[in-house]
Scaffold this motif. Structure first.
Motif, PDB file in Angstrom:
ATOM      1  N   THR A  70      -7.585  -2.750   3.823  1.00 35.63           N
ATOM      2  CA  THR A  70      -6.611  -1.841   3.559  1.00 35.63           C
ATOM      3  C   THR A  70      -5.603  -3.676   2.785  1.00 35.63           C
ATOM      4  OG1 THR A  70      -5.210  -2.355   6.060  1.00 35.63           O
ATOM      5  CG2 THR A  70      -6.363  -0.621   4.602  1.00 35.63           C
ATOM      6  N   MET A  95       1.318  -1.099   0.428  1.00 39.04           N
ATOM      7  CA  MET A  95      -0.235   0.050  -0.224  1.00 39.04           C
ATOM      8  C   MET A  95       0.989   1.441  -0.065  1.00 39.04           C
ATOM      9  SD  MET A  95      -3.558   0.988   2.243  1.00 39.04           S
ATOM     10  CE  MET A  95      -2.295   0.358   3.725  1.00 39.04           C
ATOM     11  N   ASN A 103      -9.351   5.292  -2.754  1.00 34.80           N
ATOM     12  CA  ASN A 103      -7.611   5.809  -3.011  1.00 34.80           C
ATOM     13  C   ASN A 103      -8.229   5.942  -4.344  1.00 34.80           C
ATOM     14  OD1 ASN A 103      -7.952   2.858  -3.957  1.00 34.80           O
ATOM     15  ND2 ASN A 103      -7.387   2.306  -1.275  1.00 34.80           N
ATOM     16  N   TYR A 106      -3.106   5.856  -1.438  1.00 33.07           N
ATOM     17  CA  TYR A 106      -3.820   6.185  -0.361  1.00 33.07           C
ATOM     18  C   TYR A 106      -3.512   8.392   0.003  1.00 33.07           C
ATOM     19  CZ  TYR A 106      -6.295   2.415   1.137  1.00 33.07           C
ATOM     20  OH  TYR A 106      -7.523   1.495   1.219  1.00 33.07           O
ATOM     21  N   ARG A 132      -4.219  -3.305  -1.259  1.00 30.97           N
ATOM     22  CA  ARG A 132      -2.492  -2.886  -1.117  1.00 30.97           C
ATOM     23  C   ARG A 132      -1.720  -2.638  -2.077  1.00 30.97           C
ATOM     24  NH1 ARG A 132      -0.819  -8.664   1.169  1.00 30.97           N
ATOM     25  NH2 ARG A 132      -1.747  -9.142  -0.109  1.00 30.97           N
TER      26      ARG A 132
END
Length: 271
Positions: free
Chosen positions: A259, A1, A57, A267, A263
């Motif tokens: 999350t 991520m 995101n 973000y 990944r």
């Protein structure tokens, strides 16, 4: 991520938000609000319907799972940067979906773990009208705070003026209630799982309806940044004689799942 260290920051509205109960937005205030176009299947679901969601995101939109079970990515399209859903908007963006990720523990019976992620076919380039909301703060319960709910009302108004305003998003603020108040005020306690919270005014008819499923439940911090604290379920009724609160799935209970499955996305930092 990965994280962006520069523009844009997550959860920043396009203008300073000041809550007015049931206010129709005058401009595109919430750049993460997504309109999910769903192609219905079967005789009872022929045609298209729209489901709200939130961009979290550069690759994923989050919404309610119950609206997407049994669908393929070919059945779904996401519109970002939309304000007036009844008029063509050259600044909006239609994005196809590469993958639908239903929470593995989603229960159609009691709507526990009622979340789904839509992976977009192409990463989103953020700009003023399209940027993500921040996820909720781990461990924060938001009890006693005022949550903001924003989405498009059903476009079934009889009066021409009402039909026109239903084309635009509407926002309202409702207090976040504790578990006891949720149990005492829910229409059907069967749907109160451990990952559910509720918002509303106790003793009054609910202003949140079944068609609002997938709508983001947000909290505006003292810094003016919005955090995504929940996604409305489809078990909310708004009949005039029904005095109940509205249920949502808590994002905080599913941060690990979110999350883990995003990944490959980028973000944005909070301010």
């Amino acid at each position: 991520m990965q994280y962006f260290g520069n523009f844009p920051e997550c959860g920043v509205p396009n203008r300073k938000a000041r809550f007015v109960g049931g206010e129709y937005l005058r401009g595109y205030e919430f750049p993460w609000l997504s309109l999910i176009q769903v192609q219905g299947k079967g005789e009872e679901e022929e045609g298209k319907k729209t489901v709200p969601g939130a961009l979290i995101n550069n690759k994923y939109v989050i919404t309610e799972a119950a609206q997407l079970v049994g669908l393929t990515p070919y059945d779904v399209k996401v519109t970002l940067g939309q304000f007036d859903r009844c008029s063509f908007d050259v600044s909006s963006m239609n994005v196809s979906v590469d993958k639908i990720i239903i929470h593995p523990d989603f229960s159609p019976e009691n709507k526990a773990n009622d979340l789904a992620l839509l992976k977009l076919s192409n990463p989103v380039i953020f700009e003023r009208r399209i940027s993500p909301i921040c996820l909720s703060v781990p461990g924060h319960n938001y009890l006693g705070q005022v949550a903001t709910i924003v989405g498009w009302p059903p476009n079934e108004a009889a009066e021409e003026e009402e039909a026109t305003t239903s084309c635009r998003p509407k926002k309202l603020g409702l207090p976040v209630l504790d578990n006891i108040e949720c149990l005492e005020t829910a229409q059907d306690p069967t749907f109160i799982s451990t990952d559910k919270g509720c918002v509303g005014l106790v003793g009054t008819p609910s202003v949140v309806c079944e068609d609002d499923a997938g709508t983001p439940v947000m909290y505006r911090s003292h810094a003016g940044v919005y955090e995504l604290i929940g996604i409305l379920t489809d078990q909310n009724q708004c009949e005039e004689d029904s005095k109940s609160t509205a249920l949502y799935t808590k994002i905080n209970d599913h941060l690990w799942w979110i999350t883990k499955n995003t990944r490959d996305a980028c973000y944005c930092f909070k301010t």
